[in-house]
Design a protein around this motif. Structure first.
Motif, PDB file in Angstrom:
ATOM      1  N   THR A  87      -9.815  -7.371  19.305  1.00  0.00           N
ATOM      2  CA  THR A  87     -10.262  -7.925  18.028  1.00  0.00           C
ATOM      3  C   THR A  87     -10.569  -6.819  17.028  1.00  0.00           C
ATOM      4  O   THR A  87     -10.210  -6.912  15.849  1.00  0.00           O
ATOM      5  N   GLY A  88     -11.204  -5.741  17.500  1.00  0.00           N
ATOM      6  CA  GLY A  88     -11.486  -4.606  16.619  1.00  0.00           C
ATOM      7  C   GLY A  88     -10.216  -3.936  16.119  1.00  0.00           C
ATOM      8  O   GLY A  88     -10.136  -3.541  14.949  1.00  0.00           O
ATOM      9  N   ILE A  89      -9.215  -3.813  16.974  1.00  0.00           N
ATOM     10  CA  ILE A  89      -7.942  -3.216  16.554  1.00  0.00           C
ATOM     11  C   ILE A  89      -7.256  -4.088  15.512  1.00  0.00           C
ATOM     12  O   ILE A  89      -6.754  -3.582  14.499  1.00  0.00           O
ATOM     13  N   ILE A  90      -7.223  -5.399  15.721  1.00  0.00           N
ATOM     14  CA  ILE A  90      -6.586  -6.300  14.760  1.00  0.00           C
ATOM     15  C   ILE A  90      -7.310  -6.266  13.415  1.00  0.00           C
ATOM     16  O   ILE A  90      -6.662  -6.179  12.358  1.00  0.00           O
ATOM     17  N   ILE A  91      -8.628  -6.287  13.434  1.00  0.00           N
ATOM     18  CA  ILE A  91      -9.388  -6.228  12.177  1.00  0.00           C
ATOM     19  C   ILE A  91      -9.167  -4.891  11.482  1.00  0.00           C
ATOM     20  O   ILE A  91      -9.028  -4.835  10.250  1.00  0.00           O
ATOM     21  N   SER A  92      -9.079  -3.801  12.240  1.00  0.00           N
ATOM     22  CA  SER A  92      -8.809  -2.486  11.646  1.00  0.00           C
ATOM     23  C   SER A  92      -7.425  -2.434  11.015  1.00  0.00           C
ATOM     24  O   SER A  92      -7.259  -1.890   9.911  1.00  0.00           O
ATOM     25  N   ILE A  96      -7.130  -1.719   7.082  1.00  0.00           N
ATOM     26  CA  ILE A  96      -6.446  -0.496   6.634  1.00  0.00           C
ATOM     27  C   ILE A  96      -5.149  -0.839   5.920  1.00  0.00           C
ATOM     28  O   ILE A  96      -4.812  -0.223   4.896  1.00  0.00           O
ATOM     29  N   GLY A  97      -4.430  -1.845   6.416  1.00  0.00           N
ATOM     30  CA  GLY A  97      -3.195  -2.267   5.738  1.00  0.00           C
ATOM     31  C   GLY A  97      -3.467  -2.821   4.352  1.00  0.00           C
ATOM     32  O   GLY A  97      -2.725  -2.533   3.401  1.00  0.00           O
ATOM     33  N   SER A  98      -4.524  -3.592   4.199  1.00  0.00           N
ATOM     34  CA  SER A  98      -4.862  -4.126   2.878  1.00  0.00           C
ATOM     35  C   SER A  98      -5.244  -3.009   1.917  1.00  0.00           C
ATOM     36  O   SER A  98      -4.844  -3.012   0.744  1.00  0.00           O
ATOM     37  N   TRP A 100      -4.237   0.081   2.096  1.00  0.00           N
ATOM     38  CA  TRP A 100      -3.030   0.835   1.798  1.00  0.00           C
ATOM     39  C   TRP A 100      -2.197   0.113   0.749  1.00  0.00           C
ATOM     40  O   TRP A 100      -1.666   0.742  -0.170  1.00  0.00           O
ATOM     41  N   ILE A 101      -2.076  -1.208   0.855  1.00  0.00           N
ATOM     42  CA  ILE A 101      -1.314  -1.982  -0.113  1.00  0.00           C
ATOM     43  C   ILE A 101      -1.957  -1.889  -1.494  1.00  0.00           C
ATOM     44  O   ILE A 101      -1.272  -1.685  -2.508  1.00  0.00           O
ATOM     45  N   PHE A 102      -3.277  -2.038  -1.564  1.00  0.00           N
ATOM     46  CA  PHE A 102      -3.955  -1.955  -2.857  1.00  0.00           C
ATOM     47  C   PHE A 102      -3.834  -0.565  -3.472  1.00  0.00           C
ATOM     48  O   PHE A 102      -3.740  -0.421  -4.688  1.00  0.00           O
ATOM     49  N   ASP A 103      -3.842   0.448  -2.629  1.00  0.00           N
ATOM     50  CA  ASP A 103      -3.753   1.817  -3.140  1.00  0.00           C
ATOM     51  C   ASP A 103      -2.347   2.128  -3.658  1.00  0.00           C
ATOM     52  O   ASP A 103      -2.204   2.924  -4.583  1.00  0.00           O
ATOM     53  N   HIS A 104      -1.324   1.512  -3.103  1.00  0.00           N
ATOM     54  CA  HIS A 104       0.048   1.822  -3.492  1.00  0.00           C
ATOM     55  C   HIS A 104       0.665   0.794  -4.438  1.00  0.00           C
ATOM     56  O   HIS A 104       1.881   0.785  -4.614  1.00  0.00           O
ATOM     57  N   LEU A 105      -0.143  -0.062  -5.038  1.00  0.00           N
ATOM     58  CA  LEU A 105       0.390  -0.951  -6.071  1.00  0.00           C
ATOM     59  C   LEU A 105       0.669  -0.140  -7.334  1.00  0.00           C
ATOM     60  O   LEU A 105      -0.136   0.667  -7.771  1.00  0.00           O
ATOM     61  N   ASN A 106       1.811  -0.337  -7.894  1.00  0.00           N
ATOM     62  CA  ASN A 106       2.202   0.425  -9.093  1.00  0.00           C
ATOM     63  C   ASN A 106       2.143  -0.466 -10.319  1.00  0.00           C
ATOM     64  O   ASN A 106       3.162  -0.883 -10.864  1.00  0.00           O
ATOM     65  N   HIS A 107       0.948  -0.772 -10.748  1.00  0.00           N
ATOM     66  CA  HIS A 107       0.786  -1.606 -11.952  1.00  0.00           C
ATOM     67  C   HIS A 107       0.143  -0.808 -13.031  1.00  0.00           C
ATOM     68  O   HIS A 107      -0.683  -0.033 -12.905  1.00  0.00           O
TER      69      HIS A 107
END
Length: 107
Positions: A87-92, A96-98, A100-107
């Motif tokens: 459960t901890g791995i899935i939440i991590s 982290i994926g969210s 990363w996505i927010f950091d790499h949005l090019n708007h």
């Protein structure tokens, strides 16, 4: 009369000391107060607090498992511990994926 009240208070105190919940509560209270004073630069003279707080957080999680959730690290609880790790791995991964996505949005 005073002796009877004193014995009653001692018995109540002894009852609460035997309970794991109150021991865990006082340990977690100690960690919270200790982290507060370290954060305010009043207790330790460290330059980098990141690893120190990470260590205290992991230690506090183990105390929560032992005293509040009542999970001991034994062969009997192997699948419970394995499911907590999964459960901890899935939440991590999701967190982290969210980020990363927010950091790499090019708007």
């Amino acid at each position: 009369m005073l002796l009877r009240k004193k014995n009653t208070l001692i018995n109540i105190f002894a009852f609460f000391i035997k309970k794991k919940f109150f021991i865990g509560f006082f340990i977690s209270l100690f960690f919270i107060i200790f982290c507060f004073f370290v954060l305010n630069d009043r207790l330790l003279l460290l330059n980098d607090y990141k690893y120190f707080f990470l260590f205290l957080t992991i230690l506090q999680i183990f105390f929560y498992f032992k005293y509040f959730i009542d999970i001991s690290f034994s062969q009997k609880n192997f699948f419970i511990i394995l499911s907590l790790i999964f459960t901890g791995i899935i939440i991590s991964i999701i967190s982290i994926g969210s980020l990363w996505i927010f950091d790499h949005l090019n708007h």
